[in-house]
Design a protein around this motif. Structure first.
Motif, mmCIF file in Angstrom:
data_model
loop_
_atom_site.group_PDB
_atom_site.id
_atom_site.type_symbol
_atom_site.label_atom_id
_atom_site.label_comp_id
_atom_site.label_asym_id
_atom_site.label_seq_id
_atom_site.Cartn_x
_atom_site.Cartn_y
_atom_site.Cartn_z
ATOM 1 N N PHE A 113 0.832 -1.206 0.000
ATOM 2 C CA PHE A 113 0.000 0.000 0.000
ATOM 3 C C PHE A 113 0.869 1.261 0.000
ATOM 4 O O PHE A 113 0.578 2.225 -0.708
ATOM 5 C CB PHE A 113 -0.931 0.010 1.213
ATOM 6 N N TYR A 114 1.934 1.252 0.819
ATOM 7 C CA TYR A 114 2.828 2.417 0.841
ATOM 8 C C TYR A 114 3.435 2.660 -0.534
ATOM 9 O O TYR A 114 3.542 3.814 -0.986
ATOM 10 C CB TYR A 114 3.965 2.196 1.851
ATOM 11 N N ALA A 115 3.833 1.578 -1.216
ATOM 12 C CA ALA A 115 4.450 1.717 -2.537
ATOM 13 C C ALA A 115 3.456 2.291 -3.545
ATOM 14 O O ALA A 115 3.789 3.198 -4.319
ATOM 15 C CB ALA A 115 4.974 0.364 -3.009
ATOM 16 N N LEU A 116 2.224 1.769 -3.552
ATOM 17 C CA LEU A 116 1.210 2.261 -4.494
ATOM 18 C C LEU A 116 0.913 3.732 -4.282
ATOM 19 O O LEU A 116 0.885 4.529 -5.232
ATOM 20 C CB LEU A 116 -0.077 1.454 -4.327
ATOM 21 N N LEU A 117 0.687 4.113 -3.028
ATOM 22 C CA LEU A 117 0.299 5.492 -2.742
ATOM 23 C C LEU A 117 1.466 6.458 -2.929
ATOM 24 O O LEU A 117 1.294 7.554 -3.477
ATOM 25 C CB LEU A 117 -0.248 5.585 -1.314
ATOM 26 N N SER A 118 2.654 6.067 -2.482
ATOM 27 C CA SER A 118 3.799 6.966 -2.657
ATOM 28 C C SER A 118 4.181 7.087 -4.124
ATOM 29 O O SER A 118 4.666 8.138 -4.567
ATOM 30 C CB SER A 118 4.990 6.473 -1.833
ATOM 31 N N LEU A 119 3.950 6.032 -4.898
ATOM 32 C CA LEU A 119 4.205 6.103 -6.336
ATOM 33 C C LEU A 119 3.309 7.158 -6.980
ATOM 34 O O LEU A 119 3.762 7.962 -7.801
ATOM 35 C CB LEU A 119 3.969 4.737 -6.972
ATOM 36 N N ILE B 114 -3.952 9.730 -9.588
ATOM 37 C CA ILE B 114 -5.170 9.600 -8.784
ATOM 38 C C ILE B 114 -5.728 8.185 -8.894
ATOM 39 O O ILE B 114 -6.222 7.617 -7.910
ATOM 40 C CB ILE B 114 -6.217 10.626 -9.242
ATOM 41 N N ALA B 115 -5.661 7.593 -10.089
ATOM 42 C CA ALA B 115 -6.150 6.223 -10.275
ATOM 43 C C ALA B 115 -5.378 5.242 -9.388
ATOM 44 O O ALA B 115 -5.956 4.284 -8.867
ATOM 45 C CB ALA B 115 -6.037 5.824 -11.744
ATOM 46 N N LEU B 116 -4.074 5.464 -9.202
ATOM 47 C CA LEU B 116 -3.288 4.593 -8.328
ATOM 48 C C LEU B 116 -3.795 4.658 -6.891
ATOM 49 O O LEU B 116 -3.875 3.632 -6.205
ATOM 50 C CB LEU B 116 -1.808 4.992 -8.384
ATOM 51 N N ALA B 117 -4.127 5.868 -6.432
ATOM 52 C CA ALA B 117 -4.654 6.008 -5.073
ATOM 53 C C ALA B 117 -5.992 5.292 -4.931
ATOM 54 O O ALA B 117 -6.239 4.598 -3.936
ATOM 55 C CB ALA B 117 -4.802 7.491 -4.722
ATOM 56 N N ALA B 118 -6.874 5.444 -5.919
ATOM 57 C CA ALA B 118 -8.184 4.789 -5.868
ATOM 58 C C ALA B 118 -8.036 3.274 -5.951
ATOM 59 O O ALA B 118 -8.765 2.528 -5.279
ATOM 60 C CB ALA B 118 -9.066 5.301 -7.001
ATOM 61 N N PHE B 119 -7.094 2.804 -6.755
ATOM 62 C CA PHE B 119 -6.831 1.366 -6.859
ATOM 63 C C PHE B 119 -6.406 0.814 -5.502
ATOM 64 O O PHE B 119 -6.873 -0.256 -5.075
ATOM 65 C CB PHE B 119 -5.747 1.126 -7.911
ATOM 66 N N ALA B 120 -5.536 1.538 -4.815
ATOM 67 C CA ALA B 120 -5.121 1.123 -3.469
ATOM 68 C C ALA B 120 -6.317 1.103 -2.521
ATOM 69 O O ALA B 120 -6.420 0.224 -1.656
ATOM 70 C CB ALA B 120 -4.034 2.058 -2.939
#
Length: 294
Positions: free
Chosen positions: A25-31, A206-212
């Motif tokens: 989760f940290y990797a997805l959101l920080s990415l 933004i899509a990465l955050a929603a995916f997480a």
């Protein structure tokens, strides 16, 4: 039973594996944060709100329309990307040339608006999103039984992170994006629509955050505040990895998840603060982060 520094090996391995789940989760959101900052120069404080919105949109699709998890994991990031594109076109384009503080304040205001709207519609009591039936089993690893859904989180998060890194760093499209942010006038002279590329990058972040958020929905009670604590940690991850570093965000997010897992075994009281202690140490030695550029 073998021990490692006084801790049973199965306990240590289990906590490391759970730490890897958190690190995913940290990797997805920080990415997503690094992508937006590195290519758009915007500190997106609304990232945690979009993570929360992703989880609630998945809940809404299931409860109101009857679309399950696999539909949500495809549709929710697309809807969130559309919202992000609208915000970028209507608001953020006007502040790109201003100081970073303006972007931070605007996105902080957006986060408050999104959280308020979710609170009005869903209330503040925790809601539950069911684990999809196809991922509800257990995976026997010998030293522990890992829920199949948590294993799926690791695989899905790593796949999306590596795909994003490959597109940005190893394709012609990624090279065009990087060139467009460094010298937009030159790139536009070749007939490339740089503003459109920037808009699409923001939408993807933004899509990465929603995916997480969709990935996290079955693991927690859904409240409008679920984005608060994780986004503070993710900002620490981004600072350690280096603002704007794509690879740094992925590696740092996964590594800090593992370090957090170690802390829960050997010094549980420090598990919630170890990331911020590391952030301070990194800033003292390398202010631009481990992978960032000066």
């Amino acid at each position: 039973m073998s021990e490692i520094f006084g801790v049973p090996a199965p306990v240590l391995y289990g906590q490391l594996l759970l730490g890897l789940v958190n690190g995913s989760f940290y990797a997805l959101l920080s990415l997503g944060l690094s992508l937006i900052f590195g290519l758009l120069n915007i500190v997106n404080f609304a990232h945690g709100a979009m993570y929360m919105l992703g989880a609630f949109l998945a809940f809404l699709l299931l409860g109101q329309i009857g679309l399950g998890y696999w539909w949500a994991i495809v549709l929710v990031p697309l809807v969130a990307a559309g919202i992000g594109i609208g915000v970028e076109r209507a608001i953020l384009q006007r502040i790109y040339k201003l100081d970073h503080i303006y972007g931070l304040l605007v996105t902080f205001g957006l986060a408050m608006i999104i959280e308020g709207l979710v609170r009005v519609h869903f209330g503040v009591s925790g809601l539950r999103y069911p684990v999809p039936a196809s991922l509800s089993g257990l995976l026997d690893l010998g030293f522990m039984r890992l829920p199949l859904y948590r294993a799926w989180i690791i695989v899905a998060a790593l796949g999306v992170c590596l795909l994003t890194w490959f597109v940005i760093e190893r394709t012609r499209l990624g090279a065009t994006l990087r060139a467009g942010t460094e010298n937009p006038q030159l790139v536009q002279a070749f007939g490339i629509n740089v503003p459109l590329l920037i808009t699409l990058v923001f939408g993807w972040g933004i899509a990465l955050a929603a995916f997480a958020g969709v990935l996290a929905a079955p693991l927690m009670q859904l409240t409008p505040q679920i984005g608060h604590s994780i986004i503070i940690t993710v900002f620490g991850v981004v600072v350690i990895g280096g603002m704007g570093s794509i690879l740094g965000s992925i590696l740092t997010g996964l590594s800090l998840g593992l370090i957090e897992g170690l802390a829960k075994v050997y010094y549980p009281e420090a598990s919630s603060t170890v990331i911020f202690v590391l952030m301070i140490l990194v800033l003292l030695v390398r202010p631009h982060g481990l992978f960032g550029k000066q």
